[in-house]
Design a protein around this motif. Structure first.
Motif: not given
Lengths: 95, 329
Positions: A1-23
Motif C-alpha cells: 500500500m502506498s498510503e502513509q501510515v497513521w501513527p499509533l497512540y496508546e489510550v488511557f481511561i479514568r473510569t471515575r473520579g478518584g481513580l488513576s488513568h489506566r491503559h
C-alpha cells in the motif's frame, strides 16, 4: 500500500473520579484530536470513562524486559523497607 | 465474536526456529506453566509469535467481515428500537476488530500488512460470515447462535497466555453478552408471534445450526495446531469440548423457544449428561474455508470496495494533520 501510515497512540481511561488513568489499548489516528475522538468511540461506548489520555506510542520511554532483573535488582535486598522486617513483642499495641 | 478454523491451514514456514536454544524454549515454557503472562516485548519463540499473529489477525478480520451479514438488515430492521440495537451491535463488531488488530500489532505485524492480507485473500476469516442473511430472523439466529458460539470460544481466551490478547478478549466478552441476548430476544419475539413468524425463526435455526457448530473448528482428531496451542495456553479447551458445551446449553434454549434443532440423531445421553448429535458435514466446512461458500466473493468485494472508497478520507485526514502541524511549527 502506498498510503502513509497513521501513527499509533496508546489510550488511557479514568473510569471515575478518584481513580488513576489506566491503559486500555491502542489505536491509529492522523492527529491528536482524531486520536481522542477514536479513543472515545472505540474504548468508551458504554460510559467506561470520565477522562481520556492519548499519547503517541513512540513518545513512551519504557524499561527493557530483557533487563528486568538487573533493572529492578537494587530493591531486592532491602527487606528492611517492609514493616514485616521488624519484630515487635506481643503486648505492644497500635504499632 | 468468532475465532475458529483459526488454527487451520498455515503452511509450514521455514526460518526462525534455528536461532532458539533449548534453554530459551524451556525457560519460556516454564513461564507459561506457572501461568505467567507473556507481554509484548518479552522474549518468545518465533512459532508462538506466528501462531498468535495468525490467530489474532484472523479473529480481527472475522469481526470486520462479520459486520456485513448484519449490516444487510440495518435499513430494514422492523422497528426503530431494533434498528438502534442492531446499529450498536454492528458498531461493537468494528470495535472488536480494532481491539484485536491493536493486540496483533504488539507482536510486530503492521496494521497495513494485516489489512493487505485480508484484502488479497491471503488471510482467512471465520467461515460463518459466508452465509447469507435472508430474513430478519437470521439476525436473531446470528445473535443467539453465532455470538453464543463465539462467547463459548472466547471466554477461555480471556485467560490466554499472551497478555494483550487476553486483555482485549476481556473487553470483547463483556460486550458480547448483549449481542447474544438481543439475538435470543428477537427469536423469542418471533416465536411468540404468528405461525408465519415462528416458521421464520425455525427456518433461520435450520440454516444457522450447522454452520454455528462448525465455528468450533475441526474435530480434535483432525485439528493440527491444537496440541501446541494448548501447551502454550493460547487455547484452554479443545474444539470438541467447546462444541459439546455449546450444544448442551443451546438445545435447552431451543426447547424454551419451542423450536426444533435440525438434527434427527440428536438425543440426550443420561449416562454422560450430554447431548449426542450427528456428524458435521466437514466437506461443507472446508469448501467454505477454501472460498466456495455462498457469499465469500460478495463479502470480499464489498470489503475491498469499502477500503478503496475510504482512501480519500484517510488521505484528507493525513493532509489536514500535516497542515496543522506545519502551522504550529
Amino acid at each position: 500500500m502506498s498510503e502513509q501510515v497513521w501513527p499509533l497512540y496508546e489510550v488511557f481511561i479514568r473510569t471515575r473520579g478518584g481513580l488513576s488513568h489506566r491503559h486500555a489499548g491502542s489505536l491509529h489516528a492522523a492527529d491528536d484530536q482524531m486520536a481522542l475522538d477514536h479513543a472515545r468511540d472505540t474504548y468508551t461506548r458504554r460510559s467506561e470513562g470520565v477522562s481520556l489520555w492519548v499519547v503517541r506510542s513512540d513518545r513512551i520511554v519504557a524499561s527493557d524486559p530483557a533487563e528486568t532483573a538487573a533493572f529492578f535488582e537494587p530493591a531486592a535486598d532491602k527487606i528492611y523497607r517492609h514493616p514485616t522486617f521488624y519484630d515487635i513483642p506481643d503486648g505492644v499495641e497500635n504499632l | 465474536m468468532y475465532t475458529q478454523g483459526l488454527d487451520q491451514a498455515e503452511k509450514k514456514e521455514a526460518g526462525g526456529a534455528g536461532k532458539e536454544s533449548a534453554e530459551q524454549l524451556a525457560a519460556f515454557q516454564a513461564r507459561i506453566d506457572v501461568e505467567e503472562k507473556i507481554e509484548a516485548k518479552d522474549w518468545m519463540p518465533e512459532a508462538y509469535r506466528r501462531t498468535l499473529i495468525r490467530q489474532i489477525s484472523q479473529h480481527a478480520h472475522s469481526e470486520i467481515i462479520g459486520m456485513q451479514p448484519e449490516g444487510n438488515w440495518l435499513t430494514r430492521a422492523p422497528t426503530l428500537k431494533r434498528k438502534a440495537i442492531l446499529l450498536a451491535k454492528v458498531q461493537d463488531e468494528a470495535g472488536h476488530g480494532l481491539y484485536l488488530y491493536s493486540a496483533a500489532e504488539t507482536l510486530g505485524v503492521s496494521r497495513d500488512r494485516m489489512v493487505a492480507d485480508l484484502l488479497s485473500g491471503k488471510a482467512k476469516y471465520s467461515s460463518i460470515f459466508n452465509y447469507p442473511t435472508l430474513t430478519w430472523a437470521d439476525i436473531g439466529a446470528i445473535g443467539w447462535l453465532v455470538d453464543g458460539a463465539a462467547i463459548m470460544n472466547q471466554i477461555p481466551l480471556c485467560r490466554c497466555s499472551y497478555g494483550p490478547y487476553a486483555r482485549a478478549m476481556v473487553r470483547v466478552c463483556k460486550e458480547e453478552s448483549f449481542h447474544q441476548r438481543q439475538g435470543f430476544e428477537i427469536m423469542l419475539t418471533l416465536c411468540r408471534g404468528t405461525d408465519e413468524q415462528k416458521a421464520m425463526a425455525q427456518d433461520a435455526l435450520n440454516r444457522f445450526w450447522w454452520p454455528a457448530l462448525m465455528m468450533f473448528g475441526p474435530n480434535d482428531s483432525n485439528s493440527t495446531h491444537s496440541a501446541q496451542s494448548m501447551a502454550w495456553k493460547i487455547k484452554r479447551f479443545s474444539n470438541d469440548e467447546l462444541r459439546q458445551k455449546f450444544v448442551d446449553i443451546t438445545v435447552r434454549q431451543a426447547d424454551f423457544l419451542g423450536l426444533r434443532i435440525p438434527d434427527d440423531e440428536l438425543s440426550f445421553n443420561e449416562a454422560t449428561g450430554h447431548y449426542e448429535f450427528s456428524e458435521i458435514d466437514w466437506q461443507e466446512f472446508f469448501d467454505v474455508i477454501a472460498g466456495n461458500g455462498p457469499c465469500n466473493k460478495e463479502r470480499m468485494s464489498k470489503r475491498r470496495k469499502a477500503h478503496e472508497d475510504g482512501a480519500w478520507v484517510r488521505e484528507a485526514a493525513r493532509a489536514f494533520a500535516d497542515k496543522r502541524s506545519a502551522q504550529a511549527a
